[in-house]
Scaffold this motif. Structure first.
Motif, PDB file in Angstrom:
ATOM      1  N   GLY A 160      90.702  47.658  73.470  1.00  0.00           N
ATOM      2  CA  GLY A 160      90.749  47.560  72.013  1.00  0.00           C
ATOM      3  C   GLY A 160      92.140  47.630  71.424  1.00  0.00           C
ATOM      4  O   GLY A 160      92.288  47.575  70.202  1.00  0.00           O
ATOM      5  N   ARG A 161      93.205  47.753  72.256  1.00  0.00           N
ATOM      6  CA  ARG A 161      94.548  47.859  71.684  1.00  0.00           C
ATOM      7  C   ARG A 161      95.095  46.521  71.201  1.00  0.00           C
ATOM      8  O   ARG A 161      96.131  46.468  70.551  1.00  0.00           O
ATOM      9  N   LEU A 162      94.422  45.422  71.500  1.00  0.00           N
ATOM     10  CA  LEU A 162      94.875  44.114  71.020  1.00  0.00           C
ATOM     11  C   LEU A 162      94.524  43.951  69.543  1.00  0.00           C
ATOM     12  O   LEU A 162      93.384  43.693  69.193  1.00  0.00           O
ATOM     13  N   THR A 163      95.510  44.110  68.696  1.00  0.00           N
ATOM     14  CA  THR A 163      95.275  43.944  67.261  1.00  0.00           C
ATOM     15  C   THR A 163      95.388  42.481  66.843  1.00  0.00           C
ATOM     16  O   THR A 163      94.836  42.081  65.824  1.00  0.00           O
ATOM     17  N   GLN A 164      96.125  41.684  67.626  1.00  0.00           N
ATOM     18  CA  GLN A 164      96.258  40.250  67.346  1.00  0.00           C
ATOM     19  C   GLN A 164      96.048  39.481  68.646  1.00  0.00           C
ATOM     20  O   GLN A 164      96.737  39.716  69.627  1.00  0.00           O
ATOM     21  N   LEU A 165      95.088  38.567  68.597  1.00  0.00           N
ATOM     22  CA  LEU A 165      94.778  37.748  69.763  1.00  0.00           C
ATOM     23  C   LEU A 165      94.560  36.318  69.277  1.00  0.00           C
ATOM     24  O   LEU A 165      93.494  35.979  68.767  1.00  0.00           O
ATOM     25  N   SER A 166      95.584  35.514  69.414  1.00  0.00           N
ATOM     26  CA  SER A 166      95.541  34.143  68.904  1.00  0.00           C
ATOM     27  C   SER A 166      95.625  33.170  70.079  1.00  0.00           C
ATOM     28  O   SER A 166      96.697  32.965  70.667  1.00  0.00           O
ATOM     29  N   ILE A 167      94.482  32.582  70.420  1.00  0.00           N
ATOM     30  CA  ILE A 167      94.383  31.667  71.554  1.00  0.00           C
ATOM     31  C   ILE A 167      93.728  30.376  71.080  1.00  0.00           C
ATOM     32  O   ILE A 167      92.640  30.409  70.500  1.00  0.00           O
ATOM     33  N   MET A 168      94.380  29.257  71.324  1.00  0.00           N
ATOM     34  CA  MET A 168      93.764  27.985  70.966  1.00  0.00           C
ATOM     35  C   MET A 168      92.556  27.732  71.862  1.00  0.00           C
ATOM     36  O   MET A 168      92.580  28.043  73.060  1.00  0.00           O
ATOM     37  N   GLU A 169      91.512  27.174  71.300  1.00  0.00           N
ATOM     38  CA  GLU A 169      90.304  26.885  72.069  1.00  0.00           C
ATOM     39  C   GLU A 169      90.611  25.982  73.251  1.00  0.00           C
ATOM     40  O   GLU A 169      90.015  26.119  74.329  1.00  0.00           O
ATOM     41  N   GLU A 170      91.572  25.066  73.077  1.00  0.00           N
ATOM     42  CA  GLU A 170      91.935  24.126  74.153  1.00  0.00           C
ATOM     43  C   GLU A 170      92.577  24.819  75.344  1.00  0.00           C
ATOM     44  O   GLU A 170      92.640  24.255  76.442  1.00  0.00           O
ATOM     45  N   VAL A 171      93.073  26.062  75.141  1.00  0.00           N
ATOM     46  CA  VAL A 171      93.711  26.809  76.223  1.00  0.00           C
ATOM     47  C   VAL A 171      92.690  27.260  77.262  1.00  0.00           C
ATOM     48  O   VAL A 171      92.963  27.279  78.476  1.00  0.00           O
ATOM     49  N   LEU A 172      91.485  27.608  76.817  1.00  0.00           N
ATOM     50  CA  LEU A 172      90.485  28.226  77.685  1.00  0.00           C
ATOM     51  C   LEU A 172      89.725  27.162  78.486  1.00  0.00           C
ATOM     52  O   LEU A 172      89.209  26.192  77.920  1.00  0.00           O
ATOM     53  N   ILE A 173      89.623  27.384  79.809  1.00  0.00           N
ATOM     54  CA  ILE A 173      88.931  26.457  80.699  1.00  0.00           C
ATOM     55  C   ILE A 173      87.612  27.106  81.132  1.00  0.00           C
ATOM     56  O   ILE A 173      87.615  28.110  81.860  1.00  0.00           O
ATOM     57  N   PRO A 174      86.474  26.579  80.677  1.00  0.00           N
ATOM     58  CA  PRO A 174      85.181  27.141  81.104  1.00  0.00           C
ATOM     59  C   PRO A 174      85.028  27.091  82.625  1.00  0.00           C
ATOM     60  O   PRO A 174      85.533  26.185  83.291  1.00  0.00           O
ATOM     61  N   ASP A 175      84.356  28.093  83.206  1.00  0.00           N
ATOM     62  CA  ASP A 175      84.121  28.122  84.654  1.00  0.00           C
ATOM     63  C   ASP A 175      82.698  28.597  84.910  1.00  0.00           C
ATOM     64  O   ASP A 175      81.882  28.677  83.992  1.00  0.00           O
ATOM     65  N   ASN A 176      82.396  28.923  86.159  1.00  0.00           N
ATOM     66  CA  ASN A 176      81.033  29.315  86.535  1.00  0.00           C
ATOM     67  C   ASN A 176      80.603  30.641  85.913  1.00  0.00           C
ATOM     68  O   ASN A 176      79.402  30.918  85.790  1.00  0.00           O
ATOM     69  N   SER A 177      81.566  31.469  85.503  1.00  0.00           N
ATOM     70  CA  SER A 177      81.226  32.794  84.987  1.00  0.00           C
ATOM     71  C   SER A 177      81.042  32.819  83.471  1.00  0.00           C
ATOM     72  O   SER A 177      80.205  33.555  82.955  1.00  0.00           O
ATOM     73  N   TYR A 178      81.834  32.034  82.756  1.00  0.00           N
ATOM     74  CA  TYR A 178      81.800  32.083  81.293  1.00  0.00           C
ATOM     75  C   TYR A 178      81.933  30.687  80.695  1.00  0.00           C
ATOM     76  O   TYR A 178      82.725  29.865  81.174  1.00  0.00           O
ATOM     77  N   ASN A 179      81.159  30.459  79.623  1.00  0.00           N
ATOM     78  CA  ASN A 179      81.404  29.297  78.784  1.00  0.00           C
ATOM     79  C   ASN A 179      82.018  29.794  77.469  1.00  0.00           C
ATOM     80  O   ASN A 179      82.217  30.989  77.285  1.00  0.00           O
ATOM     81  N   MET A 180      82.306  28.899  76.547  1.00  0.00           N
ATOM     82  CA  MET A 180      83.009  29.283  75.328  1.00  0.00           C
ATOM     83  C   MET A 180      82.201  30.269  74.475  1.00  0.00           C
ATOM     84  O   MET A 180      82.755  31.204  73.897  1.00  0.00           O
ATOM     85  N   GLU A 181      80.879  30.064  74.411  1.00  0.00           N
ATOM     86  CA  GLU A 181      80.055  30.955  73.608  1.00  0.00           C
ATOM     87  C   GLU A 181      80.036  32.362  74.194  1.00  0.00           C
ATOM     88  O   GLU A 181      80.124  33.360  73.464  1.00  0.00           O
ATOM     89  N   GLN A 182      79.961  32.452  75.512  1.00  0.00           N
ATOM     90  CA  GLN A 182      79.966  33.761  76.162  1.00  0.00           C
ATOM     91  C   GLN A 182      81.308  34.475  75.980  1.00  0.00           C
ATOM     92  O   GLN A 182      81.357  35.688  75.784  1.00  0.00           O
ATOM     93  N   VAL A 183      82.394  33.703  76.037  1.00  0.00           N
ATOM     94  CA  VAL A 183      83.725  34.281  75.827  1.00  0.00           C
ATOM     95  C   VAL A 183      83.817  34.896  74.430  1.00  0.00           C
ATOM     96  O   VAL A 183      84.299  36.015  74.251  1.00  0.00           O
TER      97      VAL A 183
END
Length: 435
Positions: free
Chosen positions: A392-415
């Motif tokens: 919980g120490r991350l007060t700012q987390l700015s990640i473009m959706e295009e950065v994240l690559i879905p894999d067998n463990s997580y899709n975008m909704e789960q993330v």
């Protein structure tokens, strides 16, 4: 007969007060003492302190117009308190949409209020004529008591086009006459070592902030002179080529107050050909021992091959911003050697996932509270592992959706769901604008 009857009826009805009449009479009785004491409404008779308070909320143009209402308001217009803080805007009408401070007003300020100016800035456009005009005004401030001075170019640095001798002589007038300068922001200007010596000679006891990035005529010896003599300096911003072991040791001396902010621009003037020197670990350690809470902020605008000298050893940097692509190797070094890191922003990296590098940063940089990733790649699993380790120490987390690559463990909704749980607040990846 009919007319006389109507008149009689009307006169009789007037003997009984209406509801509205009773209310008006009650208000008059209640407010009578107050109304008797209140002078006739005359805006020109408002007390000076009231008009002064109103003027402080008006723009300069509206304030000047209001001063022409009456003699009393004109007197307030020239009260020194209104002229402590002033921004000269100097723009060429043919090339700028910004409004320029009227020349007549400038002359009036120089004539009547130069000695009152304390917080002064010059905002100029990209024209050399505007920068020349700013220097001309500076050279006339011989009776000033300026505490804060800022020279700002709204477009390209037009002060660099001014004759160096003209600029330095104008700036020296302020340095010599003010005697109480505490904050100076003179980025992208031809200030030089001799003018800094004049600054030190006249304002060494008062200077607290010096911001002078992109000043090519200043040498490491010139900035060292400032650090050696201005023991009250709390914030310093400069280019990396001015940074030296001697400078850090001077800022760490027993006489010097605790430094609060050290901002460093690492910019390549000749991409691929600029050589960057290394700073000793012992010099960094001396600075942090003397100023344990110092924020060390570094802005990088380099080509990939120019990062070689940086972060080979432990460096107490707290804020890192990469304006261009940075390699996996460099990010790996940050995870190993930047334990005080608080904020990290990476504009771009490439097409190799940064899972290991981010996880190492989360593990070793225990103070990290803010991160932003632009044109990079991270697997959803790697990203989730990073978030779990930061908690919980991350007060700012700015990640473009295009950065994240879905894999067998997580899709975008789960993330989205899992990250929100770990942060304790609703979180979504940033979306690329579509316009």
């Amino acid at each position: 007969m009919m007319k006389r009857a109507r008149v009689n009826i009307t006169s009789k009805c007037q003997g009984f007060p209406s509801a509205d009449g009773r209310i008006k009479r009650q208000k008059t009785e209640l407010l009578g003492p107050f109304l008797a004491q209140r002078p006739a409404e005359d805006w020109g008779n408002l007390p000076h302190h009231v008009v002064l308070q109103i003027f402080q909320y008006l723009s300069l143009v509206d304030r000047a117009r209001a001063s022409s209402v009456c003699r009393r308001w004109n007197e307030v217009f020239h009260i020194p308190d209104l002229w402590r803080r002033f921004e000269f805007e100097l723009n060429q009408p043919a090339t700028s949409y910004l409004k320029s401070t009227h020349p007549d007003l400038i002359q009036q300020i120089i004539k009547r209020h130069a000695q009152h100016l304390q917080y002064v800035s010059f905002k100029v456009d990209s024209c050399t004529e505007s920068a020349e005009a700013a220097c001309n005004i500076l050279s006339q401030l011989v009776n000033c008591t300026i505490k804060t001075l800022g020279l700002i170019s709204t477009a390209r640095p037009s002060f660099m086009d001014v004759s160096q001798s003209h600029f330095v002589s104008a700036l020296t007038v302020v340095f010599v006459n003010s005697k109480s300068l505490s904050s100076i922001k003179i980025d992208d200007t031809p200030v030089d070592d001799p003018s800094l010596k004049v600054l030190v000679a006249n304002n060494s006891d008062t200077l607290k902030l010096l911001k002078m990035s992109s000043c090519p005529h200043v040498s490491p010896a010139g900035i060292l002179c400032v650090a050696d003599q201005c023991h009250g300096l709390r914030e310093l911003a400069l280019n990396y080529h001015l940074l030296s072991d001697e400078l850090l040791l001077a800022l760490s001396s027993e006489k010097h107050v605790h430094l609060e902010h050290l901002r460093i621009d690492v910019v390549s003037e000749t991409p691929g050909q600029t050589h960057f020197h290394a700073i000793k670990r012992s010099s960094w350690e001396a600075l942090v021992r003397h100023s344990p809470k110092v924020n060390i902020v570094m802005y990088f605008f380099l080509e990939e091959e120019e990062f070689e000298p940086f972060f080979r050893e432990e460096t107490p940097v707290t804020h890192l911003y990469f304006g261009r692509a940075v390699s996996k190797d460099m990010l790996g070094r940050i995870g190993l050697n930047c334990p005080r890191l608080v904020e990290l922003v990476v504009c771009a990296n490439g097409l190799e996932p940064l899972d290991e590098e981010l996880i190492r940063i989360a593990e070793r940089c225990k103070n990290l509270t803010a991160i932003g990733l632009g044109e990079c790649e991270v697997t959803c699993s790697g990203f989730m592992e990073f978030v779990k380790k930061c908690g919980g120490r991350l007060t700012q987390l700015s990640i473009m959706e295009e950065v994240l690559i879905p894999d067998n463990s997580y899709n975008m909704e789960q993330v989205h769901i899992e990250v929100s749980k770990h942060l304790g607040r609703l979180w979504y990846p940033d979306m690329m604008p579509t316009w």
